[in-house]
Design an enzyme around this catalytic site. Structure first.
Site, PDB file in Angstrom:
ATOM      1  N   GLY A   1     101.504  98.584  57.602  1.00 47.00           N
ATOM      2  CA  GLY A   1     102.726  97.825  57.757  1.00 47.00           C
ATOM      3  C   GLY A   1     103.925  98.498  57.125  1.00 47.00           C
ATOM      4  O   GLY A   1     104.805  99.016  57.800  1.00 47.00           O
ATOM      5  N   HIS A   2     103.957  98.533  55.793  1.00 48.46           N
ATOM      6  CA  HIS A   2     105.158  98.999  55.092  1.00 48.46           C
ATOM      7  C   HIS A   2     105.594 100.386  55.542  1.00 48.46           C
ATOM      8  O   HIS A   2     106.759 100.604  55.896  1.00 48.46           O
ATOM      9  CB  HIS A   2     104.906  98.985  53.579  1.00 48.46           C
ATOM     10  CG  HIS A   2     106.087  99.413  52.780  1.00 48.46           C
ATOM     11  ND1 HIS A   2     107.040  98.528  52.322  1.00 48.46           N
ATOM     12  CD2 HIS A   2     106.491 100.649  52.374  1.00 48.46           C
ATOM     13  CE1 HIS A   2     107.980  99.202  51.670  1.00 48.46           C
ATOM     14  NE2 HIS A   2     107.670 100.473  51.672  1.00 48.46           N
TER      15      HIS A   2
ATOM     16  N   ARG B   1     118.302  86.347  57.184  1.00 50.70           N
ATOM     17  CA  ARG B   1     119.303  85.657  58.000  1.00 50.70           C
ATOM     18  C   ARG B   1     118.635  84.459  58.657  1.00 50.70           C
ATOM     19  O   ARG B   1     117.442  84.260  58.542  1.00 50.70           O
ATOM     20  CB  ARG B   1     119.889  86.607  59.066  1.00 50.70           C
ATOM     21  CG  ARG B   1     120.724  87.741  58.490  1.00 50.70           C
ATOM     22  CD  ARG B   1     121.999  87.229  57.846  1.00 50.70           C
ATOM     23  NE  ARG B   1     122.867  88.325  57.417  1.00 50.70           N
ATOM     24  CZ  ARG B   1     122.823  88.903  56.226  1.00 50.70           C
ATOM     25  NH1 ARG B   1     121.914  88.509  55.343  1.00 50.70           N
ATOM     26  NH2 ARG B   1     123.651  89.866  55.900  1.00 50.70           N
TER      27      ARG B   1
ATOM     28  N   HIS C   1     107.588  86.085  54.057  1.00 49.81           N
ATOM     29  CA  HIS C   1     107.722  86.884  55.278  1.00 49.81           C
ATOM     30  C   HIS C   1     107.145  86.104  56.456  1.00 49.81           C
ATOM     31  O   HIS C   1     107.862  85.318  57.067  1.00 49.81           O
ATOM     32  CB  HIS C   1     107.141  88.291  55.122  1.00 49.81           C
ATOM     33  CG  HIS C   1     105.896  88.418  54.309  1.00 49.81           C
ATOM     34  ND1 HIS C   1     104.695  87.826  54.649  1.00 49.81           N
ATOM     35  CD2 HIS C   1     105.654  89.108  53.160  1.00 49.81           C
ATOM     36  CE1 HIS C   1     103.774  88.146  53.767  1.00 49.81           C
ATOM     37  NE2 HIS C   1     104.318  88.919  52.840  1.00 49.81           N
TER      38      HIS C   1
ATOM     39  N   ASN D   1     100.837  95.802  60.825  1.00 49.92           N
ATOM     40  CA  ASN D   1     101.174  94.654  60.000  1.00 49.92           C
ATOM     41  C   ASN D   1     102.681  94.377  60.129  1.00 49.92           C
ATOM     42  O   ASN D   1     103.506  95.247  59.823  1.00 49.92           O
ATOM     43  CB  ASN D   1     100.793  94.929  58.545  1.00 49.92           C
ATOM     44  CG  ASN D   1     100.946  93.709  57.662  1.00 49.92           C
ATOM     45  OD1 ASN D   1     101.934  92.991  57.754  1.00 49.92           O
ATOM     46  ND2 ASN D   1      99.987  93.495  56.776  1.00 49.92           N
TER      47      ASN D   1
ATOM     48  N   GLU E   1      95.271  87.932  57.596  1.00 50.69           N
ATOM     49  CA  GLU E   1      94.722  88.192  56.276  1.00 50.69           C
ATOM     50  C   GLU E   1      95.365  87.266  55.260  1.00 50.69           C
ATOM     51  O   GLU E   1      96.505  86.818  55.427  1.00 50.69           O
ATOM     52  CB  GLU E   1      94.920  89.659  55.870  1.00 50.69           C
ATOM     53  CG  GLU E   1      96.357  90.104  55.784  1.00 50.69           C
ATOM     54  CD  GLU E   1      96.498  91.574  55.420  1.00 50.69           C
ATOM     55  OE1 GLU E   1      95.569  92.348  55.704  1.00 50.69           O
ATOM     56  OE2 GLU E   1      97.545  91.933  54.853  1.00 50.69           O
TER      57      GLU E   1
ATOM     58  N   HIS F   1     100.049  88.436  57.330  1.00 49.09           N
ATOM     59  CA  HIS F   1      99.550  87.875  56.072  1.00 49.09           C
ATOM     60  C   HIS F   1     100.458  86.710  55.696  1.00 49.09           C
ATOM     61  O   HIS F   1     101.468  86.891  55.006  1.00 49.09           O
ATOM     62  CB  HIS F   1      99.556  88.945  54.986  1.00 49.09           C
ATOM     63  CG  HIS F   1      98.937  88.519  53.700  1.00 49.09           C
ATOM     64  ND1 HIS F   1      98.324  89.403  52.845  1.00 49.09           N
ATOM     65  CD2 HIS F   1      98.826  87.301  53.106  1.00 49.09           C
ATOM     66  CE1 HIS F   1      97.862  88.758  51.784  1.00 49.09           C
ATOM     67  NE2 HIS F   1      98.165  87.481  51.918  1.00 49.09           N
TER      68      HIS F   1
ATOM     69  N   ARG G   1     101.705  84.148  53.514  1.00 48.36           N
ATOM     70  CA  ARG G   1     101.574  83.768  52.102  1.00 48.36           C
ATOM     71  C   ARG G   1     102.104  82.354  51.874  1.00 48.36           C
ATOM     72  O   ARG G   1     102.935  81.855  52.647  1.00 48.36           O
ATOM     73  CB  ARG G   1     102.338  84.770  51.228  1.00 48.36           C
ATOM     74  CG  ARG G   1     101.731  86.167  51.233  1.00 48.36           C
ATOM     75  CD  ARG G   1     102.509  87.104  50.316  1.00 48.36           C
ATOM     76  NE  ARG G   1     101.956  88.456  50.336  1.00 48.36           N
ATOM     77  CZ  ARG G   1     100.955  88.875  49.572  1.00 48.36           C
ATOM     78  NH1 ARG G   1     100.398  88.018  48.713  1.00 48.36           N
ATOM     79  NH2 ARG G   1     100.505  90.100  49.644  1.00 48.36           N
TER      80      ARG G   1
ATOM     81  N   HIS H   1      96.452  99.792  53.059  1.00 48.32           N
ATOM     82  CA  HIS H   1      97.375  99.705  51.923  1.00 48.32           C
ATOM     83  C   HIS H   1      97.891 101.105  51.573  1.00 48.32           C
ATOM     84  O   HIS H   1      97.159 101.951  51.090  1.00 48.32           O
ATOM     85  CB  HIS H   1      96.771  99.058  50.674  1.00 48.32           C
ATOM     86  CG  HIS H   1      97.831  98.465  49.791  1.00 48.32           C
ATOM     87  ND1 HIS H   1      98.267  97.162  49.922  1.00 48.32           N
ATOM     88  CD2 HIS H   1      98.557  99.000  48.790  1.00 48.32           C
ATOM     89  CE1 HIS H   1      99.205  96.914  49.027  1.00 48.32           C
ATOM     90  NE2 HIS H   1      99.414  98.016  48.338  1.00 48.32           N
ATOM     91  N   ASP H   2      99.164 101.311  51.853  1.00 51.88           N
ATOM     92  CA  ASP H   2      99.889 102.544  51.558  1.00 51.88           C
ATOM     93  C   ASP H   2      99.404 103.757  52.349  1.00 51.88           C
ATOM     94  O   ASP H   2      99.714 104.900  51.990  1.00 51.88           O
ATOM     95  CB  ASP H   2      99.863 102.858  50.060  1.00 51.88           C
ATOM     96  CG  ASP H   2     100.794 101.949  49.267  1.00 51.88           C
ATOM     97  OD1 ASP H   2     101.528 101.166  49.900  1.00 51.88           O
ATOM     98  OD2 ASP H   2     100.788 102.016  48.025  1.00 51.88           O
TER      99      ASP H   2
END
Length: 238
Positions: A213-214, A18, A50, A7, A70, A43, A45, A191-192
């Site tokens: 991702g994160h 920037r 992002h 992700n 997604e 994703h 949004r 997720h996580d």
């Protein structure tokens, strides 16, 4: 083997602080693919904090791996999906102002209006996945309204793992994945998930894909993006 879809939202989030295009989402995607990632996830949004529509367009032109888009099935989101026709569309029950995805669909409430959307996307040749909690009754409804796959929302698992009381929660996910596969749904997860908790989660048989991702981008700050992808793949190919 479980596929890795990276992700790239957090790459875009940093770039957007920037106005000169660095870091590049396209270059990050190329690095992930070169390292062996089997997919790229974005994703887009509504607030474009992002990933932006232009990123989705650009990625669709260069990707040689699966493209997973997604998001919440708003009119604007569905216009993107109809235009790009990604390999997979993961529908997520996010409100437009959601901080992050934090729960799965309640298909007792939302199933009726999602069903024709799912069918339209499938008619376009897109694989459809629904973002779901590890809830057996909800998973059954996902099958009934035509979804091809589910993506198990794994934050509760990640929290339990971090707190050292993972076994009962892990078993819920194991049972949910088994149920989904029994009724003909493919199973993704996300997720996580991270380098510490991923191996245990993917000991559940039949997990087809994880979207990360994160944590992966955070690891890339320490060890580089190419190496981070390689380390996740090393876990997934054990």
């Amino acid at each position: 083997m479980t596929n890795l879809s990276v992700n790239l939202n957090k790459v875009a989030l940093l770039r957007n602080t920037r106005n000169f295009g660095r870091p590049s989402v396209i270059e990050a995607a190329a690095t992930c693919i070169k390292a062996g990632a089997q997919g790229i996830t974005v994703h887009p949004r509504p607030d474009q904090r992002h990933i932006k529509p232009a990123d989705v367009d650009a990625l669709s032109q260069i990707l040689s791996v699966e493209f997973n888009i997604e998001g919440y099935p708003s009119l604007e989101f569905l216009d993107i999906i109809r235009k790009i026709k990604p390999t997979q569309c993961t529908l997520v029950p996010d409100a437009p102002d959601a901080f992050t995805s934090d729960h799965g669909w309640d298909l007792a409430v939302d199933g009726a209006w999602l069903k024709p959307i799912i069918q339209e996307l499938k008619d376009l040749g897109i694989r459809v996945s629904l973002f779901m909690d590890a809830d057996l009754s909800q998973i059954q409804r996902a099958k009934e309204i035509g979804s091809d796959r589910i993506e198990l929302y794994t934050e509760p698992y990640a929290t339990a793992f971090r707190n050292g009381n993972v076994e009962s929660v892990f078993q819920q996910y194991h049972t949910a994945a088994e149920k989904a596969q029994e009724i003909g749904l493919g199973v993704n997860a996300g997720h996580d998930l991270n380098l510490h908790n991923l191996e245990k989660f993917c000991s559940i048989p039949g997990i087809l894909e994880v979207s990360i991702g994160h944590a992966l981008i955070a690891d890339a700050l320490d060890i580089g993006l190419f190496t981070a992808v390689k380390e996740y793949l090393q876990i997934l190919t054990k």
